[in-house]
Design an enzyme around this catalytic site. Structure first.
Site, short mmCIF file in Angstrom:
data_model
loop_
_atom_site.label_atom_id
_atom_site.label_comp_id
_atom_site.label_asym_id
_atom_site.label_seq_id
_atom_site.Cartn_x
_atom_site.Cartn_y
_atom_site.Cartn_z
N TYR A 103 73.01 63.74 -27.04
CA TYR A 103 73.88 64.89 -26.77
C TYR A 103 75.34 64.47 -26.86
O TYR A 103 75.75 63.47 -26.25
CB TYR A 103 73.59 65.48 -25.39
CG TYR A 103 74.49 66.66 -25.09
CD1 TYR A 103 74.32 67.86 -25.79
CD2 TYR A 103 75.51 66.59 -24.16
CE1 TYR A 103 75.16 68.96 -25.55
CE2 TYR A 103 76.34 67.67 -23.90
CZ TYR A 103 76.16 68.84 -24.61
OH TYR A 103 76.99 69.91 -24.38
N ASN A 196 78.60 68.17 -18.98
CA ASN A 196 79.08 68.80 -17.76
C ASN A 196 77.97 68.85 -16.70
O ASN A 196 76.90 68.29 -16.88
CB ASN A 196 79.63 70.21 -18.06
CG ASN A 196 78.55 71.14 -18.61
OD1 ASN A 196 77.35 70.88 -18.49
ND2 ASN A 196 78.97 72.23 -19.21
N GLN A 241 92.80 57.58 -17.57
CA GLN A 241 91.52 58.14 -17.14
C GLN A 241 91.71 59.45 -16.37
O GLN A 241 90.85 60.33 -16.43
CB GLN A 241 90.73 57.13 -16.29
CG GLN A 241 90.29 55.90 -17.07
CD GLN A 241 89.55 56.24 -18.36
OE1 GLN A 241 88.47 56.82 -18.35
NE2 GLN A 241 90.12 55.89 -19.50
N HIS A 244 91.25 62.81 -18.25
CA HIS A 244 89.93 63.34 -18.60
C HIS A 244 89.61 64.63 -17.84
O HIS A 244 88.99 65.54 -18.38
CB HIS A 244 88.83 62.33 -18.24
CG HIS A 244 88.49 61.40 -19.36
ND1 HIS A 244 87.81 61.81 -20.48
CD2 HIS A 244 88.74 60.08 -19.53
CE1 HIS A 244 87.65 60.77 -21.29
NE2 HIS A 244 88.21 59.72 -20.74
N GLU A 310 82.98 52.80 -12.44
CA GLU A 310 82.53 52.93 -13.83
C GLU A 310 83.31 51.96 -14.72
O GLU A 310 82.75 51.18 -15.49
CB GLU A 310 82.76 54.38 -14.28
CG GLU A 310 82.39 54.64 -15.72
CD GLU A 310 82.83 56.01 -16.20
OE1 GLU A 310 82.29 56.46 -17.22
OE2 GLU A 310 83.72 56.64 -15.58
N HIS A 311 84.65 52.02 -14.62
CA HIS A 311 85.54 51.09 -15.35
C HIS A 311 86.34 50.29 -14.33
O HIS A 311 86.97 50.89 -13.46
CB HIS A 311 86.56 51.84 -16.22
CG HIS A 311 85.98 52.89 -17.12
ND1 HIS A 311 85.93 54.23 -16.77
CD2 HIS A 311 85.45 52.78 -18.37
CE1 HIS A 311 85.40 54.91 -17.78
NE2 HIS A 311 85.08 54.06 -18.75
N ASP A 344 86.95 52.69 -24.60
CA ASP A 344 86.62 54.08 -24.91
C ASP A 344 86.42 54.28 -26.41
O ASP A 344 85.69 55.18 -26.82
CB ASP A 344 87.75 55.01 -24.43
CG ASP A 344 87.69 55.26 -22.93
OD1 ASP A 344 86.61 55.03 -22.34
OD2 ASP A 344 88.71 55.66 -22.35
N HIS A 403 35.25 46.07 -9.90
CA HIS A 403 36.24 45.28 -10.65
C HIS A 403 35.70 43.88 -10.90
O HIS A 403 35.77 43.37 -12.03
CB HIS A 403 37.57 45.19 -9.86
CG HIS A 403 38.43 46.40 -9.96
ND1 HIS A 403 38.04 47.63 -9.48
CD2 HIS A 403 39.68 46.56 -10.47
CE1 HIS A 403 39.03 48.50 -9.69
NE2 HIS A 403 40.03 47.87 -10.30
#
Length: 415
Positions: A103, A196, A241, A244, A310-311, A344, A403
């Site tokens: 996606y 989203n 950032q 964004h 995240e970063h 990025d 078994h």
């Protein structure tokens, strides 16, 4: 509320599963203002998109693809074979999934970089069938953004569907059966890509039917800096950032009050002068952003490991040594010449990374996202006999005697 958005997304998933293309047509009409019987993008539309690509953008995409391929192909894990005893062979074998749905969002911005980040590791893993899904855009004739189509085409992706939002997860997860006018969408094994809240919710709801990379949340940057850092560069990276999303998190962790003050001053100047000033100011002023003053770098490392950004940028003296002590982060950017913007777009690393503290247990998108480890067990008769007593003892201990019988039968004269 989270509950009501979950119910709305589940209704969409159910509708797509039941009504296939008719559902996709009606929902696109409702949500995107685009009406199309068949969301499959014709080859000619993608070819026109490549032809219309600005030369500078085309060159940049070629560079990004080449570096991402170099890093992804090097990540392929080797199969492992072990003989645990004479005649007892075990193999740990990596096998790509058969088919993936990737996606790429539309919305506020257009992300050809996301096409590269999704497609390249799937191709490096050896996935044979790839479907790319991206929202229809009214201003581009109801097809996905031409830059996204061009990037996909440059990577050799021929199956592209103009589908957005939760439908873009529902359609590849359940598939859509073919009819007289429309070739079907075959179901996939794994769905990846950022989106989203509706896309993230849909991914959570189909997890279990298909694999997903993660539920991407809002972007985050943390910068660990000392007195030696350049306050203007730190500010520039925090702003990068924040642009964004108004909810984006920009956090500075430092042991220098002087640096903190200097960065705050530079932030005001840079935030005022950037194109998306309002979005940036909202993000920087929110409770998710701020400056954390620590006693020393030791505490700074501990704060960064607890935050699991995240970063994470390391802008300190001997940045590589500090970076080596980081355990929790989606990606670590080492030294002042390795800003997050590099990752990025053109570093060769992947920008689909864990958010919201999930970096403490989750990985960014990589080749293994599209692989499974399958175990092969191959014992010869003598090797099985050597361990048969242990199997029978354990099967008795667990009250599962059949078994043990299954092993004993191979060595008794058949009753």
């Amino acid at each position: 509320s989270e509950q009501s958005s979950e119910a709305a997304v589940q209704a969409i998933i159910d509708d797509v599963r039941t009504r296939g293309f008719d559902s996709l047509r009606d929902l696109a009409d409702r949500f995107d203002g685009v009406r199309r019987e068949n969301p499959g993008v014709p080859a000619a539309v993608s070819e026109d998109a490549v032809a219309g690509l600005a030369p500078a953008v085309r060159g940049a995409l070629e560079e990004a693809i080449a570096r991402a391929r170099a890093f992804a192909s090097a990540q392929l894990p080797a199969d492992v074979e072990v003989e645990v005893a004479p005649g007892a062979r075990l193999t740990h074998k990596w096998i790509p999934v058969d088919r993936v749905g990737l996606y790429v969002p539309g919305g506020l911005a257009v992300y050809p970089s996301s096409v590269v980040m999704n497609v390249v590791p799937a191709q490096a893993a050896g996935v044979g069938s790839i479907a790319l899904v991206s929202p229809p855009q009214r201003e581009f004739g109801g097809w996905p953004h031409p830059v996204i189509l061009a990037a996909a085409s440059m990577l050799g992706i021929t199956e592209i569907h103009a589908v957005g939002g939760a439908r873009a997860v529902a359609a590849p997860a359940s598939g859509a059966p073919a009819d007289a006018e429309r070739p079907g969408i075959d179901p996939v094994n794994v769905i990846t890509g950022p989106g989203n809240v509706f896309v993230a919710t849909a991914k959570r709801l189909v997890r279990g039917t298909v694999g997903i990379d993660s539920e991407a949340g809002t972007t985050e940057i943390a910068v660990l800096a000392d007195a030696a850092a350049d306050p203007d560069l730190v500010a520039a990276d925090l702003v990068s950032q924040a642009e964004h999303d108004p909810q984006a998190a920009s956090v500075l962790v430092t042991d220098s009050a002087e640096l903190a003050d200097a960065v705050v001053r530079r932030l005001q100047v840079r935030a005022a002068g950037t194109r998306h000033a309002e979005r940036v100011r909202t993000a920087l002023g929110g409770p998710q952003s701020g400056v954390i003053l620590v006693d020393d770098l030791e505490h700074g490392v501990a704060v960064c490991n607890a935050y699991a950004a995240e970063h994470l940028e390391i802008q300190t003296v001997d940045a590589a040594a500090v970076a080596a002590r980081i355990r929790n982060a989606g990606a670590v950017f080492v030294g002042e010449s390795s800003p997050v913007s590099l990752g990025d777009y053109c570093a060769g690393s992947n920008h689909v990374l864990p958010t919201g503290g999930t970096a403490a247990f989750a990985s960014g998108l990589n080749v293994t996202t599209f692989l499974r480890a399958v175990q092969l067990i191959h014992y010869d008769r003598a090797a099985l006999e050597a361990v048969s007593g242990s199997i029978i003892a354990l099967s008795e201990a667990e009250n599962l005697p059949a078994h043990g019988d299954a092993v004993a039968a191979r060595f008794a004269g058949h009753a």
